[in-house]
Design a protein around this motif. Structure first.
Motif, PDB file in Angstrom:
ATOM      1  N   GLU A 189       0.868  -1.267  -0.004  1.00  0.00           N
ATOM      2  CA  GLU A 189      -0.117  -0.065  -0.015  1.00  0.00           C
ATOM      3  C   GLU A 189       0.800   1.273  -0.093  1.00  0.00           C
ATOM      4  N   ASN A 190       2.029   1.202   0.593  1.00  0.00           N
ATOM      5  CA  ASN A 190       2.793   2.400   0.919  1.00  0.00           C
ATOM      6  C   ASN A 190       3.437   2.562  -0.694  1.00  0.00           C
ATOM      7  N   ILE A 191       3.874   1.398  -1.269  1.00  0.00           N
ATOM      8  CA  ILE A 191       4.614   1.648  -2.830  1.00  0.00           C
ATOM      9  C   ILE A 191       3.530   2.302  -3.626  1.00  0.00           C
ATOM     10  N   ALA A 192       2.290   1.823  -3.577  1.00  0.00           N
ATOM     11  CA  ALA A 192       0.898   2.157  -4.254  1.00  0.00           C
ATOM     12  C   ALA A 192       1.069   3.831  -4.300  1.00  0.00           C
ATOM     13  N   ARG A 193       1.056   4.078  -2.952  1.00  0.00           N
ATOM     14  CA  ARG A 193       0.984   5.654  -2.554  1.00  0.00           C
ATOM     15  C   ARG A 193       2.202   6.390  -3.161  1.00  0.00           C
ATOM     16  N   LYS A 194       3.068   5.807  -3.297  1.00  0.00           N
ATOM     17  CA  LYS A 194       4.566   6.431  -4.061  1.00  0.00           C
ATOM     18  C   LYS A 194       4.115   6.884  -5.481  1.00  0.00           C
ATOM     19  N   GLY A 195       3.103   5.890  -6.028  1.00  0.00           N
ATOM     20  CA  GLY A 195       2.970   5.969  -7.474  1.00  0.00           C
ATOM     21  C   GLY A 195       3.085   4.813  -8.312  1.00  0.00           C
ATOM     22  N   ILE A 196       3.535   3.770  -7.670  1.00  0.00           N
ATOM     23  CA  ILE A 196       3.809   2.496  -8.633  1.00  0.00           C
ATOM     24  C   ILE A 196       2.408   1.634  -8.395  1.00  0.00           C
ATOM     25  N   ILE A 197       1.919   1.381  -9.643  1.00  0.00           N
ATOM     26  CA  ILE A 197       0.538   0.495  -9.758  1.00  0.00           C
ATOM     27  C   ILE A 197       0.755  -0.569 -10.453  1.00  0.00           C
ATOM     28  N   GLN A 198       0.353  -1.992 -10.129  1.00  0.00           N
ATOM     29  CA  GLN A 198       0.219  -3.060 -10.752  1.00  0.00           C
ATOM     30  C   GLN A 198      -0.786  -3.363 -11.580  1.00  0.00           C
ATOM     31  N   VAL A 199      -0.930  -3.710 -12.770  1.00  0.00           N
ATOM     32  CA  VAL A 199      -2.048  -4.152 -13.440  1.00  0.00           C
ATOM     33  C   VAL A 199      -1.692  -5.731 -13.403  1.00  0.00           C
ATOM     34  N   MET A 200      -2.356  -6.432 -12.908  1.00  0.00           N
ATOM     35  CA  MET A 200      -2.130  -7.898 -12.790  1.00  0.00           C
ATOM     36  C   MET A 200      -2.515  -8.685 -14.331  1.00  0.00           C
TER      37      MET A 200
ATOM     38  N   LEU B 140     -10.279  -2.438 -18.072  1.00  0.00           N
ATOM     39  CA  LEU B 140     -10.702  -2.174 -16.895  1.00  0.00           C
ATOM     40  C   LEU B 140      -9.491  -2.099 -15.862  1.00  0.00           C
ATOM     41  N   GLY B 141      -8.639  -2.919 -15.920  1.00  0.00           N
ATOM     42  CA  GLY B 141      -7.310  -3.154 -15.109  1.00  0.00           C
ATOM     43  C   GLY B 141      -6.565  -1.824 -15.397  1.00  0.00           C
ATOM     44  N   ILE B 142      -6.369  -1.471 -16.563  1.00  0.00           N
ATOM     45  CA  ILE B 142      -5.450  -0.361 -17.112  1.00  0.00           C
ATOM     46  C   ILE B 142      -6.217   0.850 -16.648  1.00  0.00           C
ATOM     47  N   GLY B 143      -7.494   0.955 -16.888  1.00  0.00           N
ATOM     48  CA  GLY B 143      -8.232   2.072 -16.298  1.00  0.00           C
ATOM     49  C   GLY B 143      -8.400   2.422 -14.759  1.00  0.00           C
ATOM     50  N   ARG B 144      -8.471   1.206 -13.961  1.00  0.00           N
ATOM     51  CA  ARG B 144      -8.288   1.297 -12.658  1.00  0.00           C
ATOM     52  C   ARG B 144      -6.965   1.923 -12.217  1.00  0.00           C
ATOM     53  N   ALA B 145      -5.953   1.475 -12.661  1.00  0.00           N
ATOM     54  CA  ALA B 145      -4.633   1.783 -12.390  1.00  0.00           C
ATOM     55  C   ALA B 145      -4.428   3.367 -12.918  1.00  0.00           C
ATOM     56  N   LEU B 146      -5.222   3.970 -13.654  1.00  0.00           N
ATOM     57  CA  LEU B 146      -4.941   5.249 -14.160  1.00  0.00           C
ATOM     58  C   LEU B 146      -5.547   6.280 -12.982  1.00  0.00           C
ATOM     59  N   MET B 147      -6.751   5.704 -12.366  1.00  0.00           N
ATOM     60  CA  MET B 147      -7.515   6.428 -11.357  1.00  0.00           C
ATOM     61  C   MET B 147      -6.735   6.852 -10.240  1.00  0.00           C
ATOM     62  N   ALA B 148      -5.658   5.985 -10.127  1.00  0.00           N
ATOM     63  CA  ALA B 148      -4.517   6.337  -8.981  1.00  0.00           C
ATOM     64  C   ALA B 148      -3.602   7.240  -9.326  1.00  0.00           C
ATOM     65  N   HIS B 149      -3.542   7.797 -10.455  1.00  0.00           N
ATOM     66  CA  HIS B 149      -2.543   8.768 -10.847  1.00  0.00           C
ATOM     67  C   HIS B 149      -1.249   8.319 -10.855  1.00  0.00           C
ATOM     68  N   PRO B 150      -0.817   7.192 -11.213  1.00  0.00           N
ATOM     69  CA  PRO B 150       0.502   6.598 -11.169  1.00  0.00           C
ATOM     70  C   PRO B 150       1.604   7.300 -11.970  1.00  0.00           C
ATOM     71  N   LYS B 151       2.785   7.445 -11.293  1.00  0.00           N
ATOM     72  CA  LYS B 151       3.761   7.547 -11.959  1.00  0.00           C
ATOM     73  C   LYS B 151       4.522   6.579 -12.767  1.00  0.00           C
ATOM     74  N   LEU B 152       4.209   5.185 -12.545  1.00  0.00           N
ATOM     75  CA  LEU B 152       4.726   4.204 -13.085  1.00  0.00           C
ATOM     76  C   LEU B 152       3.624   2.952 -12.965  1.00  0.00           C
ATOM     77  N   ILE B 153       3.409   2.463 -14.243  1.00  0.00           N
ATOM     78  CA  ILE B 153       2.356   1.309 -14.211  1.00  0.00           C
ATOM     79  C   ILE B 153       3.268   0.014 -14.434  1.00  0.00           C
TER      80      ILE B 153
END
Length: 263
Positions: A77-88, A149-162
């Motif tokens: 969760e802390n990694i995600a808050r730093k802007g790294i989001i994984q699309v499984m 949907l997976g990519i779209g959900r990742a975008l909702m988190a304002h990622p720096k890295l997907i």
């Protein structure tokens, strides 16, 4: 932006899966990670996102840095808050929720939800099909729609890295082309970096600027997308352009070299 320095990963403190992976993802770039099943590509992504912890895996050697900060010991969760989001792989969704509820769940890592409506419209602009399906239960949509949907959900988190895991898996060629065109647009329009895991080298190298080839938990080959497209081994293994008639192993390739540690 992202640096992996000689990463080793073990499961259950016994099974060595990654054996010194080193790679870099510059800010705003698309980097491809190619390799067959069992090469260690997904494990590499989970090491970055922190999801290894959910599978009794851990980074036992080396370091992972994101914007100069070591993250390999952080919680997911802390990694995600730093802007790294994984699309499984397969774009996994919360199947009992609607498409739009899944998208809204992607914004959970953001402290402020003041831009929720604008973010939804941004996602629907990239994926008009999702707007049509926004009230549909996500467990009943198609594989291609789940990937969107997976990519779209990742975008909702304002990622720096997907971190994208096999976005072409199981999709028809025309849909694969569409997905990769959208990945390219997202990279250019949002300045979002992408680490793209793929077996479809042709599709991956059409959008990536640089690539790494993984086999048996090691990087055996790397170079610009153009260099990899012209490499005879890549042509033979991944692009179906072999005239040799004999399958080789990357253990025979002389291009492999161990990367130096960052100082």
């Amino acid at each position: 932006m992202l640096k992996l320095n000689s990463i080793e990963v073990r499961y259950s403190r016994v099974i060595l899966v990654l054996k010194g992976i080193s790679l870099e993802v510059p800010d705003g770039s698309i980097i491809a990670m190619l390799g067959g099943n069992g090469a260690g590509k997904t494990t590499t992504l989970k090491a970055i996102s922190g999801l290894l912890k959910t599978e009794e895996g851990e980074v036992t050697n080396g370091e992972i840095e994101f914007n100069g900060e070591r993250i390999h010991k952080m919680n997911p969760e802390n990694i995600a808050r730093k802007g790294i989001i994984q699309v499984m792989e397969g774009g996994r969704s919360l199947e009992h929720l609607t498409v739009e509820e899944n998208l809204m769940a992607g914004a959970a890592v953001i402290r402020s939800r003041s831009t929720m409506k604008q973010d939804l419209e941004m996602v629907y602009n990239y994926f008009p099909r999702l707007k049509t399906l926004r009230k549909a239960t996500s467990g009943y949509i198609s594989g291609g729609e789940r990937q969107m949907l997976g990519i779209g959900r990742a975008l909702m988190a304002h990622p720096k890295l997907i971190l994208l895991d096999e976005p072409s898996l199981g999709l028809a060629p025309l849909l694969v082309k569409t997905i990769f065109e959208i990945i390219k647009r997202i990279n250019e329009n949002q300045n979002t970096a992408v680490l793209l895991v793929e077996q479809n080298a042709r599709a991956a190298l059409s959008v990536a600027s640089y690539g790494y080839v993984i086999e048996n938990g090691r990087v055996v080959l790397d170079g610009t997308a153009e260099q990899l497209r012209e490499n005879e081994d890549i042509k033979e293994f991944y692009l179906g352009m072999s005239t040799i008639g004999k399958r080789k192993s990357y253990h025979d390739i002389k291009h492999y070299k161990r990367r130096k540690r960052w100082l």
